[in-house]
Design a protein around this motif. Structure first.
Motif, PDB file in Angstrom:
ATOM      1  N   ALA A 172       8.765  26.748  -1.336  1.00 48.43           N
ATOM      2  CA  ALA A 172       8.213  27.948  -1.251  1.00 48.43           C
ATOM      3  C   ALA A 172       8.284  28.710   0.192  1.00 48.43           C
ATOM      4  N   VAL A 173       8.390  27.601   0.652  1.00 43.84           N
ATOM      5  CA  VAL A 173       7.801  27.894   2.463  1.00 43.84           C
ATOM      6  C   VAL A 173       9.473  28.024   2.652  1.00 43.84           C
ATOM      7  N   ALA A 174      10.360  27.244   1.920  1.00 45.57           N
ATOM      8  CA  ALA A 174      12.001  27.327   2.356  1.00 45.57           C
ATOM      9  C   ALA A 174      12.048  28.714   1.867  1.00 45.57           C
ATOM     10  N   LEU A 175      11.789  28.823   1.087  1.00 45.81           N
ATOM     11  CA  LEU A 175      11.919  30.103   0.464  1.00 45.81           C
ATOM     12  C   LEU A 175      11.271  31.622   1.004  1.00 45.81           C
ATOM     13  N   LYS A 176      10.652  31.370   2.247  1.00 42.89           N
ATOM     14  CA  LYS A 176       9.874  32.592   3.339  1.00 42.89           C
ATOM     15  C   LYS A 176       8.800  33.040   1.902  1.00 42.89           C
ATOM     16  N   ALA A 177       8.476  32.241   0.875  1.00 44.43           N
ATOM     17  CA  ALA A 177       8.088  33.258   0.370  1.00 44.43           C
ATOM     18  C   ALA A 177       6.552  33.358   1.505  1.00 44.43           C
ATOM     19  N   ARG A 178       5.452  34.132   1.594  1.00 42.26           N
ATOM     20  CA  ARG A 178       4.212  34.274   2.238  1.00 42.26           C
ATOM     21  C   ARG A 178       3.029  34.252   1.426  1.00 42.26           C
ATOM     22  N   ARG A 179       2.698  33.858  -0.090  1.00 44.33           N
ATOM     23  CA  ARG A 179       1.707  33.533  -0.781  1.00 44.33           C
ATOM     24  C   ARG A 179       2.062  32.497  -1.541  1.00 44.33           C
ATOM     25  N   MET A 180       1.417  31.755  -2.344  1.00 42.02           N
ATOM     26  CA  MET A 180       1.914  30.822  -3.576  1.00 42.02           C
ATOM     27  C   MET A 180       0.713  30.685  -3.986  1.00 42.02           C
ATOM     28  N   GLU A 181       1.314  30.922  -5.512  1.00 43.28           N
ATOM     29  CA  GLU A 181       0.073  30.514  -6.459  1.00 43.28           C
ATOM     30  C   GLU A 181       0.557  29.181  -7.551  1.00 43.28           C
ATOM     31  N   VAL A 182      -0.386  28.396  -7.262  1.00 46.99           N
ATOM     32  CA  VAL A 182      -0.377  26.827  -7.933  1.00 46.99           C
ATOM     33  C   VAL A 182      -1.576  27.195  -8.962  1.00 46.99           C
ATOM     34  N   ALA A 183      -0.941  27.217 -10.170  1.00 45.55           N
ATOM     35  CA  ALA A 183      -2.039  27.010 -11.043  1.00 45.55           C
ATOM     36  C   ALA A 183      -2.264  26.059 -12.322  1.00 45.55           C
ATOM     37  N   ILE A 184      -2.885  25.112 -12.493  1.00 43.15           N
ATOM     38  CA  ILE A 184      -2.494  24.777 -13.315  1.00 43.15           C
ATOM     39  C   ILE A 184      -2.676  24.938 -14.702  1.00 43.15           C
ATOM     40  N   VAL A 185      -1.673  24.466 -15.840  1.00 41.03           N
ATOM     41  CA  VAL A 185      -1.647  26.051 -16.842  1.00 41.03           C
ATOM     42  C   VAL A 185      -2.839  25.163 -17.656  1.00 41.03           C
ATOM     43  N   GLN A 186      -3.431  27.038 -17.739  1.00 40.99           N
ATOM     44  CA  GLN A 186      -4.608  27.586 -18.713  1.00 40.99           C
ATOM     45  C   GLN A 186      -3.558  27.629 -20.411  1.00 40.99           C
ATOM     46  N   PHE A 187      -5.122  27.284 -20.765  1.00 40.42           N
ATOM     47  CA  PHE A 187      -4.350  27.041 -22.395  1.00 40.42           C
ATOM     48  C   PHE A 187      -5.224  27.950 -23.215  1.00 40.42           C
ATOM     49  N   HIS A 188      -3.593  28.869 -23.045  1.00 40.51           N
ATOM     50  CA  HIS A 188      -3.867  29.774 -24.102  1.00 40.51           C
ATOM     51  C   HIS A 188      -2.972  30.219 -24.401  1.00 40.51           C
ATOM     52  N   GLY A 189      -2.811  30.920 -25.595  1.00 41.04           N
ATOM     53  CA  GLY A 189      -1.129  31.996 -26.869  1.00 41.04           C
ATOM     54  C   GLY A 189      -0.574  31.052 -26.483  1.00 41.04           C
ATOM     55  N   TRP A 190       1.027  30.593 -25.991  1.00 41.98           N
ATOM     56  CA  TRP A 190       1.813  29.476 -26.297  1.00 41.98           C
ATOM     57  C   TRP A 190       1.511  28.010 -26.241  1.00 41.98           C
ATOM     58  N   ALA A 191       0.816  27.864 -24.835  1.00 41.90           N
ATOM     59  CA  ALA A 191       0.170  26.881 -24.419  1.00 41.90           C
ATOM     60  C   ALA A 191      -0.761  26.404 -25.491  1.00 41.90           C
ATOM     61  N   MET A 192      -1.915  26.775 -25.920  1.00 44.55           N
ATOM     62  CA  MET A 192      -2.387  26.625 -27.172  1.00 44.55           C
ATOM     63  C   MET A 192      -1.931  25.058 -27.951  1.00 44.55           C
ATOM     64  N   LEU A 193      -0.825  25.552 -28.341  1.00 40.79           N
ATOM     65  CA  LEU A 193       0.469  25.023 -29.149  1.00 40.79           C
ATOM     66  C   LEU A 193       0.638  23.892 -28.862  1.00 40.79           C
ATOM     67  N   ASN A 194       0.809  23.385 -26.574  1.00 38.57           N
ATOM     68  CA  ASN A 194       1.285  22.945 -26.398  1.00 38.57           C
ATOM     69  C   ASN A 194       0.383  21.569 -25.382  1.00 38.57           C
ATOM     70  N   ARG A 195      -1.066  21.726 -26.127  1.00 39.44           N
ATOM     71  CA  ARG A 195      -1.966  20.932 -25.145  1.00 39.44           C
ATOM     72  C   ARG A 195      -1.116  19.489 -24.920  1.00 39.44           C
ATOM     73  N   GLY A 196      -1.033  19.153 -26.489  1.00 38.53           N
ATOM     74  CA  GLY A 196      -0.428  17.947 -26.034  1.00 38.53           C
ATOM     75  C   GLY A 196       0.596  16.527 -25.378  1.00 38.53           C
TER      76      GLY A 196
END
Length: 363
Positions: A172-196
């Motif tokens: 992110a720094v190398a790409l010169k991003a001004r902001r980064m969002e680090v989000a540990i996966v939230q289990f809604h939608g398709w993620a609910m099918l992939n909890r395992g």
């Protein structure tokens, strides 16, 4: 109905389409998605943007699916700018070219958020389900910065790619991003099918928190890092959406207006459509928006808890998913009678065998 009238919303998420070239197995889109034929037309979207501005919305987030799948994206951005909205494009970058970025710039686009599935082609293309996607994303990131757009990098992390978190921050720094969002996966939608397949271990979740804390100190003044910690490994819930129906609203590709992106998982709620009801009426008077506003709906222990004005009882969709009752205390909370169940589920999914990923399907 809450005892006091809500303030106007600050932000609106416009899910322009559910179509997307990627197939991310953590996608928050519903498993049953609206098809292209039912998507709002250009003029309708622009009318919704104008209604949103009159309602008090300041920030418009253009999302999907992949919003670049809409051929009228430039026209939509121009319409939003004319309405006086700050516009943010949330994209995989597939479908963006230098020419299209120049057109979006001329139309008044203010900001771009770029998704990141991994820090190398092997990981990113496997998780995104799109061969060559990582290389195209890196090229697009250069074009975005060259065009003068502020760039935010969105990294959804989970058991299979959390080991790349330090490299993701460096990228992110190398790409010169001004902001980064680090989000540990939230289990809604398709993620609910992939909890395992995607549930992080407690050790991974703790390590991610440590890495982010260190990076924030190291990169102060260079890049802002937002962090969404792991729900299933927490003791208290997040302030989901800033409180139900309090700061923002979502509009789906076919025009349903939701208090949050996962609200359709609550079967007792019915949602109004911009085709039928003005946006302001939905915000102030809609039954779905008033269902969990304020505190009147709360059960014990939320009703008397001193945290109720901090986290508003947590996530209603998560309560529905785990407790079977959207009015229950979010099971993430250590005061919930189902907190032990949540912890056991986290251990079961994180420590068991890793099943094959269930990839998101296009509508």
């Amino acid at each position: 109905m809450p005892s006091t009238a809500p303030a106007p919303p600050i932000a609106m998420l416009a899910e322009l389409t559910y179509r997307c070239p990627l197939s991310c197995p953590y996608c928050s889109n519903p498993v049953e998605m609206a098809r292209k034929e039912s998507e709002l037309e250009t003029a309708t979207w622009i009318d919704v943007f104008e209604q949103a501005a009159r309602l008090g919305v300041l920030q418009l987030h253009l999302s999907g699916g992949e919003p670049a799948s809409r051929r009228d994206l430039v026209t939509l951005v121009a319409g939003a700018r004319k309405a006086g909205l700050y516009t943010n494009l949330i994209t995989s970058a597939i479908g963006l070219t230098q020419r299209r970025l120049a057109e979006l710039d001329a139309a008044g686009l203010d900001h771009i958020q770029l998704s990141l599935q991994g820090t190398d082609a092997d990981m990113a293309d496997r998780i995104g389900g799109y061969q060559g996607g990582f290389a195209r994303k890196m090229q697009a990131a250069e074009w975005i910065v060259e065009a003068g757009f502020p760039l935010t990098l969105n990294a959804v992390v989970h058991r299979q790619n959390l080991h790349q978190l330090p490299e993701a921050i460096d990228l992110a720094v190398a790409l010169k991003a001004r902001r980064m969002e680090v989000a540990i996966v939230q289990f809604h939608g398709w993620a609910m099918l992939n909890r395992g397949a995607m549930m992080p271990t407690r050790a991974q979740a703790d390590e991610a928190t440590r890495i982010v804390a260190q990076a924030r100190k190291r990169l102060k003044g260079v890049m802002v890092i937002d962090y969404v910690p792991a729900d299933y490994h927490s003791d208290y819930p997040k302030r989901c959406m800033g409180g139900w129906g309090s700061t923002g609203l979502n509009v789906t590709p076919d025009g349903l207006v939701l208090p949050c992106h996962a609200a359709q998982t609550i079967p007792s709620l019915e949602f109004e459509n911009v085709h039928d009801v003005p946006l302001a009426d939905i915000w102030y008077n809609g039954a779905a928006f008033n269902a969990y506003r304020g505190e009147d709906w709360m059960q014990a222990p939320c009703k008397t808890c001193d945290r109720r004005t901090k986290d508003f009882g947590g996530c209603r969709c998560q309560a529905m998913a785990i407790a079977g009752d959207a009015a229950a205390t979010d099971p993430v909370c250590i005061k919930s009678p189902l907190h032990a169940k949540m912890t056991a589920l986290a251990h079961e999914f994180a420590e068991g065998d890793t099943p094959e990923l269930v990839y998101r399907k296009s509508p």
